[in-house]
Design a protein around this motif. Sequence first.
Motif, PDB file in Angstrom:
ATOM      1  N   GLN A 191       0.818  -1.214   0.000  1.00 26.92           N
ATOM      2  CA  GLN A 191       0.000   0.000   0.000  1.00 26.92           C
ATOM      3  C   GLN A 191       0.854   1.267   0.000  1.00 26.92           C
ATOM      4  OE1 GLN A 191      -2.876  -0.102   3.197  1.00 26.92           O
ATOM      5  NE2 GLN A 191      -3.831  -1.999   2.447  1.00 26.92           N
ATOM      6  N   ASP A 192       0.306   2.320  -0.618  1.00 27.06           N
ATOM      7  CA  ASP A 192       0.927   3.642  -0.593  1.00 27.06           C
ATOM      8  C   ASP A 192       0.588   4.281   0.746  1.00 27.06           C
ATOM      9  OD1 ASP A 192       1.763   6.237  -0.866  1.00 27.06           O
ATOM     10  OD2 ASP A 192       0.636   6.653  -2.704  1.00 27.06           O
ATOM     11  N   ARG A 193       1.525   4.274   1.662  1.00 23.93           N
ATOM     12  CA  ARG A 193       1.243   4.753   3.018  1.00 23.93           C
ATOM     13  C   ARG A 193       1.032   6.254   3.087  1.00 23.93           C
ATOM     14  NH1 ARG A 193       3.614   0.266   6.945  1.00 23.93           N
ATOM     15  NH2 ARG A 193       3.331  -1.451   5.478  1.00 23.93           N
ATOM     16  N   GLY A 194       1.382   6.941   2.013  1.00 25.72           N
ATOM     17  CA  GLY A 194       1.086   8.364   1.956  1.00 25.72           C
ATOM     18  C   GLY A 194      -0.399   8.653   1.840  1.00 25.72           C
ATOM     19  N   LEU A 195      -1.179   7.641   1.477  1.00 22.14           N
ATOM     20  CA  LEU A 195      -2.632   7.800   1.378  1.00 22.14           C
ATOM     21  C   LEU A 195      -3.338   7.556   2.704  1.00 22.14           C
ATOM     22  CD1 LEU A 195      -3.290   5.960  -2.022  1.00 22.14           C
ATOM     23  CD2 LEU A 195      -3.102   8.425  -1.627  1.00 22.14           C
ATOM     24  N   TRP A 196      -2.639   7.022   3.680  1.00 22.50           N
ATOM     25  CA  TRP A 196      -3.271   6.726   4.968  1.00 22.50           C
ATOM     26  C   TRP A 196      -3.697   8.017   5.667  1.00 22.50           C
ATOM     27  CZ3 TRP A 196       0.329   2.441   7.444  1.00 22.50           C
ATOM     28  CH2 TRP A 196       0.239   1.276   6.660  1.00 22.50           C
ATOM     29  N   ASP A 197      -4.772   7.921   6.431  1.00 25.02           N
ATOM     30  CA  ASP A 197      -5.327   9.069   7.155  1.00 25.02           C
ATOM     31  C   ASP A 197      -4.573   9.225   8.485  1.00 25.02           C
ATOM     32  OD1 ASP A 197      -6.823  10.915   8.580  1.00 25.02           O
ATOM     33  OD2 ASP A 197      -8.757  10.108   7.962  1.00 25.02           O
ATOM     34  N   THR A 198      -3.617  10.136   8.513  1.00 26.18           N
ATOM     35  CA  THR A 198      -2.767  10.287   9.708  1.00 26.18           C
ATOM     36  C   THR A 198      -3.546  10.836  10.905  1.00 26.18           C
ATOM     37  OG1 THR A 198      -2.064  12.460   8.886  1.00 26.18           O
ATOM     38  CG2 THR A 198      -0.665  10.566   8.371  1.00 26.18           C
ATOM     39  N   ARG A 199      -4.576  11.637  10.646  1.00 25.73           N
ATOM     40  CA  ARG A 199      -5.377  12.164  11.761  1.00 25.73           C
ATOM     41  C   ARG A 199      -6.146  11.037  12.440  1.00 25.73           C
ATOM     42  NH1 ARG A 199      -8.763  17.356  10.064  1.00 25.73           N
ATOM     43  NH2 ARG A 199      -9.272  17.175  12.280  1.00 25.73           N
ATOM     44  N   ALA A 200      -6.719  10.123  11.638  1.00 23.79           N
ATOM     45  CA  ALA A 200      -7.432   8.990  12.224  1.00 23.79           C
ATOM     46  C   ALA A 200      -6.472   8.090  12.990  1.00 23.79           C
ATOM     47  CB  ALA A 200      -8.141   8.198  11.121  1.00 23.79           C
ATOM     48  N   ILE A 201      -5.257   7.922  12.478  1.00 24.71           N
ATOM     49  CA  ILE A 201      -4.259   7.106  13.184  1.00 24.71           C
ATOM     50  C   ILE A 201      -3.916   7.730  14.523  1.00 24.71           C
ATOM     51  CG2 ILE A 201      -1.875   6.299  13.127  1.00 24.71           C
ATOM     52  CD1 ILE A 201      -2.177   6.028  10.077  1.00 24.71           C
ATOM     53  N   ALA A 202      -3.686   9.043  14.525  1.00 24.45           N
ATOM     54  CA  ALA A 202      -3.336   9.720  15.776  1.00 24.45           C
ATOM     55  C   ALA A 202      -4.463   9.614  16.796  1.00 24.45           C
ATOM     56  CB  ALA A 202      -3.001  11.185  15.494  1.00 24.45           C
ATOM     57  N   GLU A 203      -5.706   9.784  16.333  1.00 19.94           N
ATOM     58  CA  GLU A 203      -6.836   9.655  17.252  1.00 19.94           C
ATOM     59  C   GLU A 203      -6.953   8.227  17.772  1.00 19.94           C
ATOM     60  OE1 GLU A 203     -11.701  10.251  17.496  1.00 19.94           O
ATOM     61  OE2 GLU A 203     -10.667  10.493  15.578  1.00 19.94           O
ATOM     62  N   GLY A 204      -6.780   7.256  16.867  1.00 19.25           N
ATOM     63  CA  GLY A 204      -6.865   5.860  17.288  1.00 19.25           C
ATOM     64  C   GLY A 204      -5.828   5.516  18.340  1.00 19.25           C
ATOM     65  N   VAL A 205      -4.621   6.028  18.183  1.00 20.57           N
ATOM     66  CA  VAL A 205      -3.562   5.768  19.163  1.00 20.57           C
ATOM     67  C   VAL A 205      -3.915   6.394  20.510  1.00 20.57           C
ATOM     68  CG1 VAL A 205      -1.161   6.282  19.760  1.00 20.57           C
ATOM     69  CG2 VAL A 205      -1.739   5.475  17.453  1.00 20.57           C
ATOM     70  N   ARG A 206      -4.450   7.616  20.488  1.00 24.45           N
ATOM     71  CA  ARG A 206      -4.832   8.274  21.750  1.00 24.45           C
ATOM     72  C   ARG A 206      -5.928   7.483  22.464  1.00 24.45           C
ATOM     73  NH1 ARG A 206      -4.671  12.979  18.577  1.00 24.45           N
ATOM     74  NH2 ARG A 206      -6.959  13.024  18.491  1.00 24.45           N
ATOM     75  N   VAL A 207      -6.935   7.059  21.715  1.00 23.11           N
ATOM     76  CA  VAL A 207      -8.033   6.287  22.317  1.00 23.11           C
ATOM     77  C   VAL A 207      -7.506   4.964  22.867  1.00 23.11           C
ATOM     78  CG1 VAL A 207     -10.219   5.109  21.842  1.00 23.11           C
ATOM     79  CG2 VAL A 207      -9.781   7.363  20.849  1.00 23.11           C
ATOM     80  N   LEU A 208      -6.624   4.316  22.112  1.00 22.63           N
ATOM     81  CA  LEU A 208      -6.057   3.044  22.565  1.00 22.63           C
ATOM     82  C   LEU A 208      -5.244   3.220  23.832  1.00 22.63           C
ATOM     83  CD1 LEU A 208      -5.312   0.055  22.228  1.00 22.63           C
ATOM     84  CD2 LEU A 208      -3.477   0.781  20.679  1.00 22.63           C
ATOM     85  N   GLN A 209      -4.439   4.256  23.898  1.00 15.20           N
ATOM     86  CA  GLN A 209      -3.628   4.483  25.091  1.00 15.20           C
ATOM     87  C   GLN A 209      -4.495   4.694  26.325  1.00 15.20           C
ATOM     88  OE1 GLN A 209      -1.269   7.799  23.708  1.00 15.20           O
ATOM     89  NE2 GLN A 209       0.439   6.482  23.071  1.00 15.20           N
ATOM     90  N   SER A 210      -5.615   5.399  26.167  1.00 16.76           N
ATOM     91  CA  SER A 210      -6.507   5.611  27.314  1.00 16.76           C
ATOM     92  C   SER A 210      -7.142   4.307  27.755  1.00 16.76           C
ATOM     93  CB  SER A 210      -7.592   6.635  26.960  1.00 16.76           C
ATOM     94  OG  SER A 210      -8.513   6.102  26.022  1.00 16.76           O
ATOM     95  N   ALA A 211      -7.400   3.393  26.802  1.00 18.18           N
ATOM     96  CA  ALA A 211      -7.975   2.089  27.152  1.00 18.18           C
ATOM     97  C   ALA A 211      -6.942   1.212  27.852  1.00 18.18           C
ATOM     98  CB  ALA A 211      -8.494   1.395  25.898  1.00 18.18           C
ATOM     99  N   LEU A 212      -5.740   1.147  27.317  1.00 22.75           N
ATOM    100  CA  LEU A 212      -4.694   0.299  27.902  1.00 22.75           C
ATOM    101  C   LEU A 212      -4.292   0.779  29.293  1.00 22.75           C
ATOM    102  CD1 LEU A 212      -2.400  -0.264  24.776  1.00 22.75           C
ATOM    103  CD2 LEU A 212      -3.983  -1.903  25.813  1.00 22.75           C
ATOM    104  N   ALA A 213      -4.466   2.085  29.559  1.00 25.83           N
ATOM    105  CA  ALA A 213      -4.088   2.625  30.861  1.00 25.83           C
ATOM    106  C   ALA A 213      -4.925   2.029  31.989  1.00 25.83           C
ATOM    107  CB  ALA A 213      -4.225   4.147  30.853  1.00 25.83           C
ATOM    108  N   VAL A 214      -6.111   1.518  31.660  1.00 26.87           N
ATOM    109  CA  VAL A 214      -6.971   0.903  32.685  1.00 26.87           C
ATOM    110  C   VAL A 214      -6.399  -0.436  33.136  1.00 26.87           C
ATOM    111  CG1 VAL A 214      -9.338   0.099  33.157  1.00 26.87           C
ATOM    112  CG2 VAL A 214      -8.961   2.074  31.681  1.00 26.87           C
ATOM    113  N   GLN A 215      -5.548  -1.040  32.305  1.00 26.60           N
ATOM    114  CA  GLN A 215      -4.880  -2.316  32.600  1.00 26.60           C
ATOM    115  C   GLN A 215      -5.880  -3.460  32.771  1.00 26.60           C
ATOM    116  OE1 GLN A 215      -2.199  -1.622  35.919  1.00 26.60           O
ATOM    117  NE2 GLN A 215      -0.697  -0.624  34.593  1.00 26.60           N
ATOM    118  N   ARG A 216      -6.895  -3.462  31.892  1.00 24.76           N
ATOM    119  CA  ARG A 216      -7.812  -4.585  31.766  1.00 24.76           C
ATOM    120  C   ARG A 216      -7.887  -4.950  30.296  1.00 24.76           C
ATOM    121  NH1 ARG A 216     -11.944  -2.085  34.659  1.00 24.76           N
ATOM    122  NH2 ARG A 216     -13.366  -2.372  32.926  1.00 24.76           N
ATOM    123  N   PRO A 217      -6.831  -5.575  29.760  1.00 25.65           N
ATOM    124  CA  PRO A 217      -6.781  -5.815  28.316  1.00 25.65           C
ATOM    125  C   PRO A 217      -7.873  -6.765  27.850  1.00 25.65           C
ATOM    126  CG  PRO A 217      -5.043  -7.029  29.433  1.00 25.65           C
ATOM    127  CD  PRO A 217      -5.653  -6.132  30.454  1.00 25.65           C
TER     128      PRO A 217
END
Length: 412
Positions: free
Chosen positions: A247-273
């Motif tokens: 895939q052409d990674r230049g086409l990826w939506d970097t804003r959605a990736i950044a938001e997804g990472v933030r949401v994931l980090q908040s979930a993992l912080a609860v430490q109930r995977p």
Amino acid sequence: MSDEPTRRRDEGALRALVPRVLAGLVRRGEDFDAAEDALQEALLEALRAWPEHPPRDPGAWLATVATRRLVDARRSEAARQRREEATYAEPRASGPPPEEGDDTLFLLFCCCHPDLSPASQVALTLRAVAGLTTREIADAFYVPEATMAQRISRAKRALAGPPAPRLDQPGDLAVVLRVLYLVYTTGHVGPAARVDLAAEAMRLARQLTLATEEPEARGLLALMLLNHARLPARFDDEGRIVTLDRQDRGLWDTRAIAEGVRVLQSALAVQRPGHYQVEAAIAALHDDAASAEETDWPQILAWYDDLVALSGDPVSQDPAAVLGRAVAVGHVRGAAAGLRETDRLREVLGDRHRWHAVRGHLHERDGDLAAAATAYAEAAQRATDVAERDHLVRQAARARAAGAAGASVRIS
């Protein structure tokens, strides 16, 4: 000038009101099927009446008209009709009316009642919560409209019993999460999808994260965002699948990736995977790599180990996880090691197209192009999705041609 944009805007505004009004009717104890039919009649009346006489409170107007339809349908006494209308004319004695998001989630949990089949849960969610027409849902699932109408009608009749589960029941929340993921994966098929089910699933997942502290809800939203960010590169101009490594990674939506990472980090912080959090972590590692060669496969393998450990019987309960782990093993420990992992899965998964596709990928990494071509061809014969089957046919042809070219070079 055409009034088509205005009409579409009005219909969109009406659709947004549906969950709140329908939830109000169901909360009051109305039969789900009858309430939904009455609301549809109210919506048609709104399209006729509102252009010339717009109401001050559209939600209250729809609720009142739907209530009248219910009363008329039951041929009730005039006094009962006045009591029904009064119910919607006055605020609740117990406090202010619920927020729109709460109504949507209440309705979502109704539609995800555990007594319904997964297919019915998804169809009813799209009908009642997303406000899609029966034709739109049928088109999204490539089934006749009559078939989908019967499925939705049966689901509504099944909800005539006890009230729906609520957010304080984790087991039922798991059902809702599964339904939302089914809606998402159905919509995540490519840029030509007629109805944006993926966007609707993400919208509902966002509302769910605001209503519960359960980290798996955030894990699911993160997984959707991180996967959806790659959608612009997943198909070429002719609608053919492009695999992740090409895939052409230049086409990826970097804003959605950044938001997804933030949401994931908040979930993992609860430490109930949970499953969705771990799958999101794997997706985040793929999204973080600037190129396929820079993918952090050792860490991906570690997350796959965690994912497999979450299932009591991962081979039967989560075959995608064990096959994904086999690919990761092939990248970390060598293709031969990955193939040995698939050998152990042959008895249970050997009739599935993804098992053969993984074998093709690993054989190709191992340099055995003839075996890769055979495996890809076997996968293509078992694939049910047209785009995926065509992709596997091309993979088999490419491996076969590359193998023949290599043999020609060696002979000469």
